[in-house]
Design a protein around this motif. Structure first.
Motif, PDB file in Angstrom:
ATOM      1  N   GLU A 174      -2.938  55.672 -29.028  1.00 27.33           N
ATOM      2  CA  GLU A 174      -2.794  54.307 -29.562  1.00 27.33           C
ATOM      3  C   GLU A 174      -3.862  53.385 -28.974  1.00 27.33           C
ATOM      4  OE1 GLU A 174      -0.772  53.015 -31.851  1.00 27.33           O
ATOM      5  OE2 GLU A 174       0.099  54.999 -32.252  1.00 27.33           O
ATOM      6  N   PRO A 175      -4.453  52.513 -29.795  1.00 28.69           N
ATOM      7  CA  PRO A 175      -5.495  51.604 -29.294  1.00 28.69           C
ATOM      8  C   PRO A 175      -5.023  50.725 -28.138  1.00 28.69           C
ATOM      9  CG  PRO A 175      -5.443  51.582 -31.696  1.00 28.69           C
ATOM     10  CD  PRO A 175      -4.239  52.368 -31.246  1.00 28.69           C
ATOM     11  N   THR A 176      -3.710  50.479 -28.082  1.00 29.17           N
ATOM     12  CA  THR A 176      -3.174  49.609 -27.022  1.00 29.17           C
ATOM     13  C   THR A 176      -2.752  50.392 -25.778  1.00 29.17           C
ATOM     14  OG1 THR A 176      -0.987  49.779 -28.057  1.00 29.17           O
ATOM     15  CG2 THR A 176      -2.362  47.881 -28.661  1.00 29.17           C
ATOM     16  N   SER A 177      -2.936  51.715 -25.775  1.00 27.63           N
ATOM     17  CA  SER A 177      -2.498  52.542 -24.648  1.00 27.63           C
ATOM     18  C   SER A 177      -3.255  52.192 -23.365  1.00 27.63           C
ATOM     19  CB  SER A 177      -2.706  54.021 -24.981  1.00 27.63           C
ATOM     20  OG  SER A 177      -2.496  54.825 -23.832  1.00 27.63           O
ATOM     21  N   HIS A 178      -2.527  52.262 -22.249  1.00 30.98           N
ATOM     22  CA  HIS A 178      -3.166  52.018 -20.943  1.00 30.98           C
ATOM     23  C   HIS A 178      -4.189  53.093 -20.601  1.00 30.98           C
ATOM     24  CE1 HIS A 178      -0.424  55.185 -19.552  1.00 30.98           C
ATOM     25  NE2 HIS A 178      -1.220  55.304 -18.506  1.00 30.98           N
ATOM     26  N   LEU A 179      -4.164  54.206 -21.355  1.00 24.45           N
ATOM     27  CA  LEU A 179      -5.072  55.323 -21.047  1.00 24.45           C
ATOM     28  C   LEU A 179      -6.531  54.999 -21.355  1.00 24.45           C
ATOM     29  CD1 LEU A 179      -2.916  58.263 -22.458  1.00 24.45           C
ATOM     30  CD2 LEU A 179      -3.346  57.746 -20.043  1.00 24.45           C
ATOM     31  N   TRP A 180      -6.761  54.099 -22.316  1.00 24.35           N
ATOM     32  CA  TRP A 180      -8.142  53.744 -22.644  1.00 24.35           C
ATOM     33  C   TRP A 180      -8.751  52.938 -21.506  1.00 24.35           C
ATOM     34  CZ3 TRP A 180     -10.439  56.310 -26.244  1.00 24.35           C
ATOM     35  CH2 TRP A 180      -9.749  56.739 -27.376  1.00 24.35           C
ATOM     36  N   LEU A 181      -9.990  53.259 -21.183  1.00 22.30           N
ATOM     37  CA  LEU A 181     -10.656  52.602 -20.064  1.00 22.30           C
ATOM     38  C   LEU A 181     -11.432  51.369 -20.520  1.00 22.30           C
ATOM     39  CD1 LEU A 181     -11.864  55.772 -18.143  1.00 22.30           C
ATOM     40  CD2 LEU A 181     -10.112  54.138 -17.403  1.00 22.30           C
ATOM     41  N   THR A 182     -11.424  50.371 -19.625  1.00 21.24           N
ATOM     42  CA  THR A 182     -12.125  49.102 -19.841  1.00 21.24           C
ATOM     43  C   THR A 182     -13.159  48.931 -18.739  1.00 21.24           C
ATOM     44  OG1 THR A 182     -10.113  48.129 -20.779  1.00 21.24           O
ATOM     45  CG2 THR A 182     -11.807  46.600 -19.990  1.00 21.24           C
ATOM     46  N   PRO A 183     -14.349  48.432 -19.047  1.00 21.82           N
ATOM     47  CA  PRO A 183     -15.340  48.202 -17.993  1.00 21.82           C
ATOM     48  C   PRO A 183     -14.751  47.372 -16.845  1.00 21.82           C
ATOM     49  CG  PRO A 183     -16.359  47.896 -20.133  1.00 21.82           C
ATOM     50  CD  PRO A 183     -14.897  48.084 -20.391  1.00 21.82           C
ATOM     51  N   GLY A 184     -14.970  47.851 -15.613  1.00 27.34           N
ATOM     52  CA  GLY A 184     -14.423  47.172 -14.442  1.00 27.34           C
ATOM     53  C   GLY A 184     -13.173  47.835 -13.896  1.00 27.34           C
ATOM     54  N   ASP A 185     -12.557  48.751 -14.676  1.00 28.87           N
ATOM     55  CA  ASP A 185     -11.430  49.525 -14.139  1.00 28.87           C
ATOM     56  C   ASP A 185     -11.901  50.353 -12.950  1.00 28.87           C
ATOM     57  OD1 ASP A 185      -9.866  48.526 -16.169  1.00 28.87           O
ATOM     58  OD2 ASP A 185      -9.837  50.381 -17.341  1.00 28.87           O
ATOM     59  N   ILE A 186     -11.025  50.519 -11.960  1.00 31.65           N
ATOM     60  CA  ILE A 186     -11.325  51.408 -10.834  1.00 31.65           C
ATOM     61  C   ILE A 186     -10.456  52.647 -10.966  1.00 31.65           C
ATOM     62  CG2 ILE A 186     -11.271  51.712  -8.328  1.00 31.65           C
ATOM     63  CD1 ILE A 186     -11.812  48.763  -8.001  1.00 31.65           C
ATOM     64  N   LEU A 187     -11.090  53.805 -10.961  1.00 30.96           N
ATOM     65  CA  LEU A 187     -10.397  55.089 -11.044  1.00 30.96           C
ATOM     66  C   LEU A 187     -10.286  55.685  -9.653  1.00 30.96           C
ATOM     67  CD1 LEU A 187     -12.195  56.440 -14.227  1.00 30.96           C
ATOM     68  CD2 LEU A 187      -9.817  55.672 -14.080  1.00 30.96           C
ATOM     69  N   ILE A 188      -9.099  56.145  -9.286  1.00 33.17           N
ATOM     70  CA  ILE A 188      -8.842  56.738  -7.970  1.00 33.17           C
ATOM     71  C   ILE A 188      -8.328  58.154  -8.169  1.00 33.17           C
ATOM     72  CG2 ILE A 188      -7.525  56.549  -5.826  1.00 33.17           C
ATOM     73  CD1 ILE A 188      -7.286  53.535  -6.356  1.00 33.17           C
ATOM     74  N   GLN A 189      -8.931  59.104  -7.521  1.00 31.97           N
ATOM     75  CA  GLN A 189      -8.470  60.497  -7.620  1.00 31.97           C
ATOM     76  C   GLN A 189      -7.206  60.655  -6.784  1.00 31.97           C
ATOM     77  OE1 GLN A 189     -11.501  63.423  -6.928  1.00 31.97           O
ATOM     78  NE2 GLN A 189     -12.874  62.569  -8.468  1.00 31.97           N
ATOM     79  N   ARG A 190      -6.095  60.883  -7.470  1.00 30.82           N
ATOM     80  CA  ARG A 190      -4.829  60.999  -6.741  1.00 30.82           C
ATOM     81  C   ARG A 190      -4.592  62.415  -6.225  1.00 30.82           C
ATOM     82  NH1 ARG A 190      -0.309  62.992  -9.071  1.00 30.82           N
ATOM     83  NH2 ARG A 190      -0.480  63.759 -11.203  1.00 30.82           N
ATOM     84  N   SER A 191      -5.400  63.365  -6.700  1.00 31.50           N
ATOM     85  CA  SER A 191      -5.262  64.750  -6.244  1.00 31.50           C
ATOM     86  C   SER A 191      -6.627  65.411  -6.222  1.00 31.50           C
ATOM     87  CB  SER A 191      -4.318  65.526  -7.154  1.00 31.50           C
ATOM     88  OG  SER A 191      -4.159  66.858  -6.698  1.00 31.50           O
ATOM     89  N   ASN A 192      -6.949  66.014  -5.097  1.00 30.30           N
ATOM     90  CA  ASN A 192      -8.200  66.760  -4.927  1.00 30.30           C
ATOM     91  C   ASN A 192      -8.119  67.428  -3.562  1.00 30.30           C
ATOM     92  OD1 ASN A 192     -10.864  67.732  -5.121  1.00 30.30           O
ATOM     93  ND2 ASN A 192     -11.550  65.895  -6.191  1.00 30.30           N
ATOM     94  N   THR A 193      -9.212  68.030  -3.110  1.00 29.53           N
ATOM     95  CA  THR A 193      -9.218  68.566  -1.756  1.00 29.53           C
ATOM     96  C   THR A 193      -9.080  67.401  -0.779  1.00 29.53           C
ATOM     97  OG1 THR A 193     -11.623  68.426  -1.604  1.00 29.53           O
ATOM     98  CG2 THR A 193     -10.698  70.490  -2.437  1.00 29.53           C
TER      99      THR A 193
END
Length: 469
Positions: free
Chosen positions: A276-295
């Motif tokens: 959906e166009p209104t979904s929170h999943l779509w990214l907007t410039p300025g969003d900060i992405l944090i890896q919640r799982s990795n090594t």
């Protein structure tokens, strides 16, 4: 053989590889043996590290029976090397002792006949750009590039006088030692750059970078808050449906897109679902992405999304936050999340069972300590960090260029060596034509011996048949 080596130096000659070396197919059936987790390493060109060592942690393992079967066909000796014949072509690699491993069906084992050549002459010639050009010209390409054992055996090898071979090999090794020392020195630079970055961030969040600015603005204060105090909503996880292998309207980032600490838009997969166009999943410039799982070293890694509006969605292994820009600069929060203090906080609070990647949850991210000055000082801090990081990036670009030049230098050394330009020629050296004649005579003697042996065997066989009659 190649436009780059059309004319040999005076006193040199050509000869087929099969005359001066044994080319052995480790596994003539070309069938891949079954894996045996407790077995012996099964070495191919893909198992060779950049520093020309074997990555035994990555190699496939096969049973001892496979090793014994291989040892019936060949015995490895010091100075032997392998040469890729399928997939990765060429890339000669000298086999290290102890020889407690076996060889993949994708390589050819080359054992130089040391009575005919100086040790390592063949190895270095097979590493030269002339052989690379020869392979490129003569290899066959179906689903995988291939250069069969017959072609390898017929590969033309340049032969210099024996004494000149010794001088050239000695000079190559002397220069290789120098380039190796230079390479080792260069390898320390990325680590030094990372340490410098962390020193800059530590100084920034201690207030050291803007100490002079605060002297001129004495009424400012820093506030000790949590990340939850300066973001619009709670962090939200992404979504990771099954990817497809054809283009669609929806591109989903992979974890690699942010692992470097910067957004890399080339790392994505297509998904065949409507978002959906209104979904929170779509990214907007300025969003900060944090890896919640990795090594453990990468859990919590952040990057600022600077792509197009609603061009990508983000995966389940990431969280997204949006800062309250009236309170805090986006870049400041990203730098704070990248600091060693925050990394240690994430490591300490990560959870995970054995065999799984560590994870940080929403509450851990919300409770991340942040130290926030006023907006004007934040602008000063961000500007100073960016200046320092730009200088570090310049150093790393120069480092990368130096590494590329060093790799080219090794090939240039070999090119000069086999054009006869690396060491001076000695007119007193016995010319290669004499050596080649001796090789041909010895080969003819061996062949005559084989024919004589076959005739003797036939006569004995005939005599036995007559006696039986």
């Amino acid at each position: 053989m190649s436009d780059e080596l059309t004319e040999l130096p005076e006193g040199w000659g050509w000869i087929s590889l099969e005359v001066v070396a044994d080319a052995i197919d480790p596994q003539p059936s070309h069938r891949r043996p079954p894996e045996c987790l407790q077995g012996v390493p099964y070495i191919g060109i893909g198992d060779i590290n950049d520093d020309e060592t074997i990555n035994f942690n990555r190699t496939r393992k096969v049973s001892l029976d496979v090793l014994k079967e291989h040892q019936e066909r060949y015995i490895l000796k010091k100075g032997d090397f392998i040469f890729g014949k399928i997939g990765t072509l060429g890339k000669p690699f000298k086999l290290p002792e102890p020889f407690d491993y076996t060889l993949s069906a994708n390589v050819i084992l080359l054992q130089s006949k040391r009575k005919l050549l100086t040790e390592d002459w063949l190895f270095y010639f097979m590493k030269s750009p002339f052989i690379e050009a020869h392979i490129l010209k003569d290899s066959s390409a179906t689903s995988q590039a291939a250069f069969g054992i017959k072609k390898i055996r017929l590969t033309p090898i340049a032969i210099a006088p024996i004494n000149e071979q010794k001088r050239i090999v000695a000079k190559i090794e002397e220069l290789n030692d120098r380039t190796q020392r230079a390479k080792e020195a260069l390898e320390t630079i990325p680590q030094l750059c990372d340490r410098f970055r962390q020193s800059v961030l530590a100084a920034a969040f201690r207030g050291d970078l803007t100490a002079d600015w605060r002297e001129q603005n004495p009424d400012v204060e820093w506030k000790e808050l949590t990340l939850g105090d300066v973001i619009k909503n709670k962090p939200r996880n992404g979504y990771s449906p099954k990817p497809v292998d054809y283009p669609t309207k929806v591109k989903s980032l992979t974890l690699t897109a942010t692992t470097s600490g910067s957004f890399k838009p080339e790392h994505f997969k297509y998904i065949d679902e409507d978002i959906e166009p209104t979904s929170h999943l779509w990214l907007t410039p300025g969003d900060i992405l944090i890896q919640r799982s990795n090594t453990l070293d990468y859990v919590g890694t952040s990057a600022i999304y600077n792509g197009n509006l609603r061009e990508f969605i983000y995966p389940d292994l990431m969280m997204k936050i949006q800062v309250i820009e009236e309170k805090v600069k986006i870049e400041l929060i990203h730098y704070l999340l990248s600091s060693q203090a925050t990394k240690e906080y994430f490591k300490k609070n990560a959870t995970g069972t054995a065999g799984n990647m560590p994870k940080i949850n929403q509450q851990v991210v919300m409770n991340t300590p942040v130290f926030i000055p006023c907006i004007e000082e934040q602008k000063q801090i961000v500007s100073l960090i960016q200046q320092c990081f730009t200088a570090i990036d310049c150093i790393q670009q120069q480092h990368q260029k130096a590494e590329e030049q060093l790799n080219q230098l090794n090939q240039s050394i070999l090119a000069k060596a086999f054009r006869g330009e690396l060491v001076p020629q000695d007119p007193d050296d016995e010319p290669a034509s004499v050596l080649l004649e001796r090789i041909r005579a010895e080969r003819e003697k061996i062949n005559n011996g084989k024919q004589k042996s076959q005739r003797t065997s036939k006569r004995k066989s005939k005599t036995v048949e007559e006696q039986e009659v």
